[in-house]
Design an enzyme around this catalytic site. Structure first.
Site, short mmCIF file in Angstrom:
data_model
loop_
_atom_site.label_atom_id
_atom_site.label_comp_id
_atom_site.label_asym_id
_atom_site.label_seq_id
_atom_site.Cartn_x
_atom_site.Cartn_y
_atom_site.Cartn_z
N GLY A 151 0.86 -1.19 0.00
CA GLY A 151 0.00 0.00 0.00
C GLY A 151 0.89 1.23 0.00
O GLY A 151 1.44 1.61 -1.04
N GLU A 191 -4.05 7.54 -3.40
CA GLU A 191 -2.95 8.21 -4.14
C GLU A 191 -1.90 8.78 -3.18
O GLU A 191 -1.29 9.82 -3.42
CB GLU A 191 -3.50 9.25 -5.12
CG GLU A 191 -4.41 8.54 -6.13
CD GLU A 191 -4.63 9.25 -7.43
OE1 GLU A 191 -3.79 10.08 -7.80
OE2 GLU A 191 -5.65 8.93 -8.08
N GLU A 224 0.27 10.80 5.54
CA GLU A 224 1.60 10.53 6.12
C GLU A 224 2.64 10.41 4.99
O GLU A 224 3.75 10.93 5.11
CB GLU A 224 1.55 9.24 6.96
CG GLU A 224 0.71 9.34 8.23
CD GLU A 224 -0.82 9.35 7.99
OE1 GLU A 224 -1.28 8.99 6.88
OE2 GLU A 224 -1.54 9.75 8.92
#
Ligand code: CAA
Length: 380
Positions: free
Chosen positions: A131, A363, A367
């Site tokens: 991810g 997208e 963080e």
């Protein structure tokens, strides 16, 4: 320094605004509830060129700039964020990658049909184990003669349920990490491609979002975009541009919530007067509009820098980080101003509140945006 839109951009904004108001807004609630976009709406947007805004006319695109694209994203997302992300993933992530890294022949084959309104593209980077750590991709593409054989699985593929092509990232040389990743255009009707049902989500529920499994999918060498090993760089570049689109989407969601709330507070009476007459309402809306205007300026700055071929990487990340935070705050505060009614499905701010959250996640999470922005500050 010019803070004004030019004549073309103003005309474009008018077109997007009118279309959003007349064609998208009336469908937004039912599409959210059906968890599906209206196919006729997609066809209308394709016909009007919304799927090819910043691409050359020589490929069938609209030949407009990234500010116009951001305006489209804002106006469409103001009415319906699901329609917004559909345009964004297609434009920035699929078409953006093929346009920037494809050869002339590849652009004719894989960009033209996607910007001229014939086909739709999606983006295959994220996997169950990759991810924020995009370098964790496990999908593999094995070279066999003049073709590659692809095996793996991608999750959270926006548009995957109806797209024709994906820009897929796979390891061609697993030992080399990010330098061993390559990009491929894979037609989604290819043998061995298996597309799941829609993943059920909290917001942007009308957008298509699926898992796509690839089992021994054969693609010719011609479909590799860029050189072997350039995939990670291509993915990051697509996402840099994509972040402008998502930031504009966040601005649209927030502005849409403010506009709906203004209508409501003028009508809603409590303690003998419209709640718009209370200073708390006025000050809250003043603060919200200031934040939305600031977010919009960050979006326009990043888009203008991209138009000028400048380094917009940090600017796009700042715009997304800030605008997504503003969208979450503003939609929450709009629900609060509208009280119990704001929490009801009858009013669109309830949907906007749910839709806003994803802008802090997809997208690149907020963080990750901080990694990108601080990375550009040369702290090390
Ligand atoms: N732009 C250009 N190049 C970049 C870059 C960027 N934003 N970020 C990193 N790179 C380059 C680096 O310069 C480096 O190049 P060299 O090796 O030539 O020096 C290379 O990539 C590797 O960089 P890092 O060592 O910094 O890579 P990393 O593994 O530590 O990861 C990261 C960096 C910024 C966290 C990156 O993994 C990232 O952006 N993650 C977020 C992924 C993401 O946004 N996923 C969204 C999925 S798509 C989606 O949401 C679509 C949808 O459906 C809506």
């Amino acid at each position: 320094m010019d803070f004004e839109l030019n004549k073309t951009q103003l005309l474009q904004r008018e077109l997007f605004r009118k279309f959003a108001e007349e064609e998208v807004k009336p469908l937004a609630k039912e599409m959210d509830e059906a968890e599906e976009l209206n196919p006729e709406l997609i066809e209308k947007m394709k016909k009007l060129g919304f799927f090819g805004i910043p691409f050359g006319r020589e490929y069938g695109g609209e030949g407009q700039d990234y500010i116009s694209y951001a305006l489209c994203m804002e106006e469409i997302s103001k009415a319906d964020a699901s329609s917004g992300v559909t345009i964004s993933v297609h434009t920035s992530l699929y078409c953006g990658g093929v346009n920037e890294f494809g050869t002339e022949e590849q652009k004719q084959a894989f960009l033209r049909p996607c910007v001229d309104g014939t086909s739709v593209g999606c983006f295959g980077l994220t996997e169950p184990g990759a991810g924020s750590d995009a370098a964790g991709v496990q999908t593999k593409a094995k070279k066999e003669g003049d073709h590659y054989v692809i095996n793996g699985s991608k999750i959270f593929t926006t548009n995957g349920g109806f797209a024709d092509y994906t820009l897929l990232f796979a390891l061609t040389n697993p030992e080399l990490g990010t330098k061993g990743m390559s990009a491929f255009v894979v037609p989604l009707h290819a043998e061995g491609v298996d597309i799941s049902a829609n993943i059920e989500r909290c917001g942007i529920r009308a957008a298509s979002n699926v898992v796509i499994a690839y089992e021994n999918v054969v693609v010719p060498e011609f479909n590799r975009i860029g050189k072997e090993g350039e995939g990670f760089k291509i993915a990051m570049t697509c996402l840099n541009g994509g972040r402008i689109g998502i930031a504009a989407q966040a601005v649209g969601i927030a502005q849409g919530a403010i506009d709906e709330t203004i209508k409501y507070v003028k009508e809603r009476k409590q303690f003998g007067k419209p709640i718009a007459a209370f200073q708390n309402t006025q000050f809250q809306l003043a603060e919200m509009q200031t934040k939305v205007d600031a977010a919009r300026l960050l979006v326009w700055r990043a888009a203008a820098t991209k138009n000028a071929h400048g380094n917009y990487i940090s600017q796009a990340a700042m715009a997304k980080m800030f605008a997504s935070d503003v969208a979450c705050q503003v939609t929450r505060e709009c629900v609060q101003l509208m009280g119990g009614y704001g929490y009801c499905r009858e009013y669109p701010v309830e949907r906007m509140y749910r839709d806003a959250k994803i802008t802090e996640i997809y997208e690149g999470t907020s963080e990750v945006m901080k990694i990108v922005v601080s990375g550009g500050m040369k702290l090390k």
